[in-house]
Design an enzyme around this catalytic site. Sequence first.
Site, PDB file in Angstrom:
ATOM      1  N   VAL A   8       0.867  -1.177   0.000  1.00 20.27           N
ATOM      2  CA  VAL A   8       0.000   0.000   0.000  1.00 20.27           C
ATOM      3  C   VAL A   8       0.901   1.223   0.000  1.00 20.27           C
ATOM      4  CG1 VAL A   8      -2.043  -1.001   1.078  1.00 20.27           C
ATOM      5  CG2 VAL A   8      -0.194  -0.180   2.522  1.00 20.27           C
ATOM      6  N   SER A   9       0.419   2.297  -0.627  1.00 27.07           N
ATOM      7  CA  SER A   9       1.276   3.472  -0.787  1.00 27.07           C
ATOM      8  C   SER A   9       1.310   4.360   0.435  1.00 27.07           C
ATOM      9  CB  SER A   9       0.823   4.300  -2.000  1.00 27.07           C
ATOM     10  OG  SER A   9      -0.520   4.689  -1.846  1.00 27.07           O
ATOM     11  N   SER A  10       0.433   4.108   1.396  1.00 25.65           N
ATOM     12  CA  SER A  10       0.488   4.858   2.653  1.00 25.65           C
ATOM     13  C   SER A  10      -0.089   4.008   3.762  1.00 25.65           C
ATOM     14  CB  SER A  10      -0.300   6.170   2.545  1.00 25.65           C
ATOM     15  OG  SER A  10      -1.681   5.910   2.639  1.00 25.65           O
TER      16      SER A  10
END
Length: 202
Positions: A8-10
């Site tokens: 996941v990017s964050s």
Amino acid sequence: MIIGYARVSSLDQNLERQLENLKTFGAEKIFTEKQSGKSIENRPILQKALNFVRMGDRFIVESIDRLGRNYNEVIHTVNYLKDKEVQLMITSLPMMNEVIGNPLLDKFMKDLIIQILAMVSEQERNESKRRQAQGIQVAKEKGVYKGRPLLYSPNAKDPQKRVIYHRVVEMLEEGQAISKIAKEVNITRQTVYRIKHDNGLS
């Protein structure tokens, strides 16, 4: 062995959906990454997963953009897996997991699909960045762009950080040194300078 990789990017994004998807496709071991790296080198868990796989294994990802941030990185990762004789499986693209019939045609088609997908993925990412920048510019022109919320401010979400902010302002007004303030409240000097600038304190 079937190895899955999820990213996941964050930290705010939900990882559960990806994990369930990988388990559905038989992943026996799953590597998870909860950070957004600008390159493969900045994704230590992906590196760990790629080093872990062995000849004959199957490497599963949900989508091709999990393999890299741009076209070159994706192709590099795909070729790395090929060299290790590891089968790549992209769960969002079932036809990648089906045998077409003729082995040579099968290989050609899959290579072509991966290259097209990698290129499209990079174009979509660039377009998303362009739209975001355009949206920010429009918001700035309208005077409604707020930017990222400040960690230390009178309106900070964390009450403790609001207290620290007010303490910094108080110490600045007393004329105390930047380095002393930073050390006492345990924040960076850059943050103290920013608070000083925002409050117009000389």
